[in-house]
Design a protein around this motif. Structure first.
Motif, short mmCIF file in Angstrom:
data_model
loop_
_atom_site.label_atom_id
_atom_site.label_comp_id
_atom_site.label_asym_id
_atom_site.label_seq_id
_atom_site.Cartn_x
_atom_site.Cartn_y
_atom_site.Cartn_z
N ARG A 1 53.61 60.87 81.80
CA ARG A 1 52.57 61.20 80.82
C ARG A 1 53.02 60.86 79.41
O ARG A 1 52.24 60.35 78.60
N ARG A 2 54.27 61.15 79.10
CA ARG A 2 54.79 60.83 77.76
C ARG A 2 54.76 59.33 77.51
O ARG A 2 54.36 58.89 76.43
N LEU A 3 55.18 58.57 78.49
CA LEU A 3 55.21 57.12 78.31
C LEU A 3 53.80 56.55 78.20
O LEU A 3 53.57 55.62 77.42
N ILE B 1 55.86 64.48 84.04
CA ILE B 1 55.84 64.72 82.60
C ILE B 1 56.32 63.49 81.85
O ILE B 1 55.74 63.09 80.84
N GLU B 2 57.38 62.85 82.34
CA GLU B 2 57.89 61.63 81.70
C GLU B 2 56.86 60.51 81.74
O GLU B 2 56.70 59.77 80.77
N PHE C 1 54.47 57.64 73.56
CA PHE C 1 55.69 58.25 73.04
C PHE C 1 56.86 57.31 73.26
O PHE C 1 57.09 56.84 74.36
N LYS C 2 57.55 57.01 72.18
CA LYS C 2 58.72 56.14 72.28
C LYS C 2 59.96 56.95 71.91
O LYS C 2 60.10 57.39 70.77
N PRO C 3 60.83 57.16 72.87
CA PRO C 3 62.04 57.94 72.55
C PRO C 3 62.93 57.17 71.58
O PRO C 3 63.07 55.96 71.66
N SER D 1 51.23 58.05 76.93
CA SER D 1 50.62 58.45 75.66
C SER D 1 51.20 57.69 74.47
O SER D 1 50.79 57.89 73.35
#
Length: 90
Positions: free
Chosen positions: A73-75, A70-71, A79-81, A77
């Motif tokens: 996939r977020r990176l 999941i992490e 996504f920047k925390p 896409s």
């Protein structure tokens, strides 16, 4: 358990089976084959505990792999925390 002189490696949920096996072995010192039922029950309980530990380990491993996926996939896409400093400015 201290009064029954249970060894530390046997202090688990199978201790009742262990105590029955020891009592049987004391009763039938020479003919230990009379204690086959008690020995089998103890070994079955120990195997069950081992299987539970293995299943729990595998479950944890799958959950960690899922979180990692999941992490990733977020990176991918974009996504920047947000950092704690950015959150504090709001």
């Amino acid at each position: 358990m201290d009064s029954a002189q249970v060894p530390s490696n046997m202090r688990n949920p199978c201790v009742g089976f262990w105590m029955k096996m020891v009592d049987c072995q004391r009763e039938f010192r020479v003919t230990l084959w009379n204690c086959q039922y008690e020995t089998h029950a103890l070994r079955s309980c120990e195997k069950y505990l081992q299987d539970l530990a293995m299943m729990e380990y595998e479950r944890e491993r799958r959950l960690l792999q899922r979180v990692k996926k999941i992490e990733q996939r977020r990176l991918r896409s974009g996504f920047k925390p947000r950092s704690d400093a950015e959150l504090a400015l709001e």
